[in-house]
Design an enzyme around this catalytic site. Structure first.
Site, PDB file in Angstrom:
ATOM      1  N   TYR A 146      39.052  54.125  45.231  1.00  7.87           N
ATOM      2  CA  TYR A 146      40.357  53.473  45.039  1.00  7.87           C
ATOM      3  C   TYR A 146      41.457  54.487  44.691  1.00  7.87           C
ATOM      4  O   TYR A 146      42.634  54.239  44.917  1.00  7.87           O
ATOM      5  CB  TYR A 146      40.237  52.382  43.983  1.00  7.87           C
ATOM      6  CG  TYR A 146      41.223  51.242  44.176  1.00  7.87           C
ATOM      7  CD1 TYR A 146      41.291  50.551  45.388  1.00  7.87           C
ATOM      8  CD2 TYR A 146      42.086  50.860  43.157  1.00  7.87           C
ATOM      9  CE1 TYR A 146      42.188  49.509  45.561  1.00  7.87           C
ATOM     10  CE2 TYR A 146      42.978  49.810  43.330  1.00  7.87           C
ATOM     11  CZ  TYR A 146      43.029  49.141  44.528  1.00  7.87           C
ATOM     12  OH  TYR A 146      43.917  48.115  44.710  1.00  7.87           O
ATOM     13  N   LYS A 201      47.920  50.124  40.552  1.00 11.93           N
ATOM     14  CA  LYS A 201      47.668  48.727  40.151  1.00 11.93           C
ATOM     15  C   LYS A 201      47.784  48.561  38.635  1.00 11.93           C
ATOM     16  O   LYS A 201      48.201  47.494  38.161  1.00 11.93           O
ATOM     17  CB  LYS A 201      46.296  48.266  40.639  1.00 11.93           C
ATOM     18  CG  LYS A 201      46.193  48.079  42.151  1.00 11.93           C
ATOM     19  CD  LYS A 201      47.189  47.070  42.687  1.00 11.93           C
ATOM     20  CE  LYS A 201      46.883  46.683  44.125  1.00 11.93           C
ATOM     21  NZ  LYS A 201      47.985  45.918  44.749  1.00 11.93           N
TER      22      LYS A 201
HETATM   23  P1  NAP Z   1      47.234  43.709  54.253  1.00  6.97           P
HETATM   24  O1  NAP Z   1      47.012  42.534  55.083  1.00  6.97           O
HETATM   25  O2  NAP Z   1      47.159  45.041  54.917  1.00  6.97           O
HETATM   26  O3  NAP Z   1      48.611  43.556  53.472  1.00  6.97           O
HETATM   27  C1  NAP Z   1      49.282  44.646  52.896  1.00  6.97           C
HETATM   28  C2  NAP Z   1      50.698  44.537  53.310  1.00  6.97           C
HETATM   29  O4  NAP Z   1      51.503  45.540  52.656  1.00  6.97           O
HETATM   30  C3  NAP Z   1      50.853  44.770  54.809  1.00  6.97           C
HETATM   31  O5  NAP Z   1      51.527  43.677  55.369  1.00  6.97           O
HETATM   32  C4  NAP Z   1      51.715  46.016  54.853  1.00  6.97           C
HETATM   33  O6  NAP Z   1      52.583  46.069  55.952  1.00  6.97           O
HETATM   34  C5  NAP Z   1      52.501  45.857  53.593  1.00  6.97           C
HETATM   35  N1  NAP Z   1      53.266  47.054  53.321  1.00  6.97           N
HETATM   36  C6  NAP Z   1      52.812  48.316  53.124  1.00  6.97           C
HETATM   37  N2  NAP Z   1      53.863  49.151  52.968  1.00  6.97           N
HETATM   38  C7  NAP Z   1      54.983  48.383  53.063  1.00  6.97           C
HETATM   39  C8  NAP Z   1      56.364  48.650  52.981  1.00  6.97           C
HETATM   40  N3  NAP Z   1      56.845  49.888  52.752  1.00  6.97           N
HETATM   41  N4  NAP Z   1      57.239  47.618  53.131  1.00  6.97           N
HETATM   42  C9  NAP Z   1      56.799  46.381  53.358  1.00  6.97           C
HETATM   43  N5  NAP Z   1      55.491  46.053  53.440  1.00  6.97           N
HETATM   44  C10 NAP Z   1      54.601  47.062  53.301  1.00  6.97           C
HETATM   45  O7  NAP Z   1      46.151  43.788  53.065  1.00  6.97           O
HETATM   46  P2  NAP Z   1      45.856  42.799  51.846  1.00  6.97           P
HETATM   47  O8  NAP Z   1      44.493  43.171  51.407  1.00  6.97           O
HETATM   48  O9  NAP Z   1      46.175  41.414  52.201  1.00  6.97           O
HETATM   49  O10 NAP Z   1      46.848  43.329  50.728  1.00  6.97           O
HETATM   50  C11 NAP Z   1      47.785  42.495  50.067  1.00  6.97           C
HETATM   51  C12 NAP Z   1      47.778  42.808  48.584  1.00  6.97           C
HETATM   52  O11 NAP Z   1      46.524  42.379  48.037  1.00  6.97           O
HETATM   53  C13 NAP Z   1      47.915  44.279  48.251  1.00  6.97           C
HETATM   54  O12 NAP Z   1      48.717  44.420  47.100  1.00  6.97           O
HETATM   55  C14 NAP Z   1      46.480  44.674  47.940  1.00  6.97           C
HETATM   56  O13 NAP Z   1      46.403  45.805  47.109  1.00  6.97           O
HETATM   57  C15 NAP Z   1      46.036  43.423  47.232  1.00  6.97           C
HETATM   58  N6  NAP Z   1      44.588  43.279  47.057  1.00  6.97           N
HETATM   59  C16 NAP Z   1      43.770  43.307  48.141  1.00  6.97           C
HETATM   60  C17 NAP Z   1      42.405  43.186  47.966  1.00  6.97           C
HETATM   61  C18 NAP Z   1      41.463  43.249  49.130  1.00  6.97           C
HETATM   62  O14 NAP Z   1      40.276  43.501  48.916  1.00  6.97           O
HETATM   63  N7  NAP Z   1      41.920  43.026  50.345  1.00  6.97           N
HETATM   64  C19 NAP Z   1      41.866  43.003  46.674  1.00  6.97           C
HETATM   65  C20 NAP Z   1      42.737  42.964  45.594  1.00  6.97           C
HETATM   66  C21 NAP Z   1      44.095  43.094  45.798  1.00  6.97           C
HETATM   67  P3  NAP Z   1      52.439  47.267  56.995  1.00  6.97           P
HETATM   68  O15 NAP Z   1      51.042  47.217  57.498  1.00  6.97           O
HETATM   69  O16 NAP Z   1      53.468  46.933  57.980  1.00  6.97           O
HETATM   70  O17 NAP Z   1      52.735  48.541  56.286  1.00  6.97           O
END
Ligand code: NAP
Length: 260
Positions: free
Chosen positions: A160, A167
């Site tokens: 991570y 985070k």
């Molecule tokens: P995801 O579908 O890849 O979503 C992450 C989003 O962040 C993407 O839409 C990405 O867009 C966007 N992003 C990154 N840089 C950006 C910027 N400069 N401006 C605007 N948008 C931006 O993955 P996800 O897992 O659903 O993640 C969503 C949240 O959940 C994150 O905070 C992640 O850390 C959290 N989370 C995820 C998990 C897991 O296991 N999946 C667990 C706990 C927490 P682009 O691709 O266009 O950059």
């Protein structure tokens, strides 16, 4: 709509951070729309438009807008769009955004570059402050803000790396925003989700092993689903959680309670 859960009819919502139909933000947006909210979606990269536009259409989203959260002008422009699409009041704001450079995830943590550290903090943490700041008076009493965190904020999770401190800062930011916005009647919370296969998760080295270990060791002996994360997000965003603010709600099958 499930008659046992509150209706969000008449409520407006903006979900920032949707890449595709696996995104946690998408599952939350769909849940809010199913409860009757008028929802606007934002995605970060124009290459994602062809993936996000059909999703927006499927829930009759009021708007689907590109916004790089590191650019203040784009954040302002996004809110100008939602003003037109949703009206001047924003009831629900979802921040589902995180980013770290690949080299800072595959390398050793002490080798994290100054620029990489700053970028992870800017995209994954400051963006929450920036969104709340730009939303300003659109967040009226009763409004609710939600972000997504992970256990790496509290414990060392191999792979991570720089996202751990990011985070941790995000969770602290939730508490400071909750304290600052509370007198205005605005709540701020986070869901700390267990690992779910998404685009962002795919960038974390060893994610497959992480999922496997989680399913083997979590008290519920399984991984969580994006729908379960969205359900908890819905709870925190909805009037059911009207007295909850500054909270980090673990939705991880109990994994976070484990010691040795
Ligand atoms: P995801 O579908 O890849 O979503 C992450 C989003 O962040 C993407 O839409 C990405 O867009 C966007 N992003 C990154 N840089 C950006 C910027 N400069 N401006 C605007 N948008 C931006 O993955 P996800 O897992 O659903 O993640 C969503 C949240 O959940 C994150 O905070 C992640 O850390 C959290 N989370 C995820 C998990 C897991 O296991 N999946 C667990 C706990 C927490 P682009 O691709 O266009 O950059």
């Amino acid at each position: 709509m499930d008659s046992t859960t509150p209706s969000l009819a008449g409520k407006t919502a903006l979900v920032v951070g949707i890449a595709n139909d696996h995104s946690l933000g998408w599952h939350i947006a769909r849940r809010l729309a199913a409860a009757g909210a008028r929802v606007a979606l934002a995605y970060g990269d124009e290459r994602l438009e062809r993936r996000v536009a059909p999703l927006a259409e499927s829930i009759a989203a009021a708007a689907c807008v590109r916004c790089d959260v590191t650019r203040d002008a784009e954040v302002e422009a996004m809110f100008a769009t939602t003003d037109t699409a949703l009206g001047p009041r924003l009831d629900l704001l979802v921040h589902s955004v995180a980013f770290a450079a690949r080299e800072d995830l595959v390398g050793e943590f002490p080798d994290t570059s100054r620029a990489g550290f700053a970028m992870a903090m800017d995209v994954s943490v400051y963006s929450l402050v920036g969104l709340v700041r730009a939303a300003g008076a659109r967040l009226e009493p009763g409004a609710s803000v939600l972000t997504l965190s992970y256990l790496g904020a509290e414990r060392v999770v191999a792979g991570y790396k720089v996202m751990g401190p990011a985070k941790a800062a995000l969770e602290s930011t939730v508490r400071y925003l909750a304290e600052a916005l509370g007198p205005r009647g605005v709540r701020v919370n986070a869901v700390s989700a267990g690992p779910v296969r998404t685009l962002a998760a795919a960038g974390i080295p060893g994610f497959r092993e992480l999922l496997k270990g989680h399913a083997e060791k979590a008290p519920l002996r399984r991984n969580v689903t994006a729908e379960e994360v969205a359900e908890a997000a819905f709870f925190l965003l909805s009037p059911m959680a009207s007295a909850v603010t500054g909270e980090i709600l673990h939705v991880d099958g109990g994994f976070n309670i484990l010691g040795v």
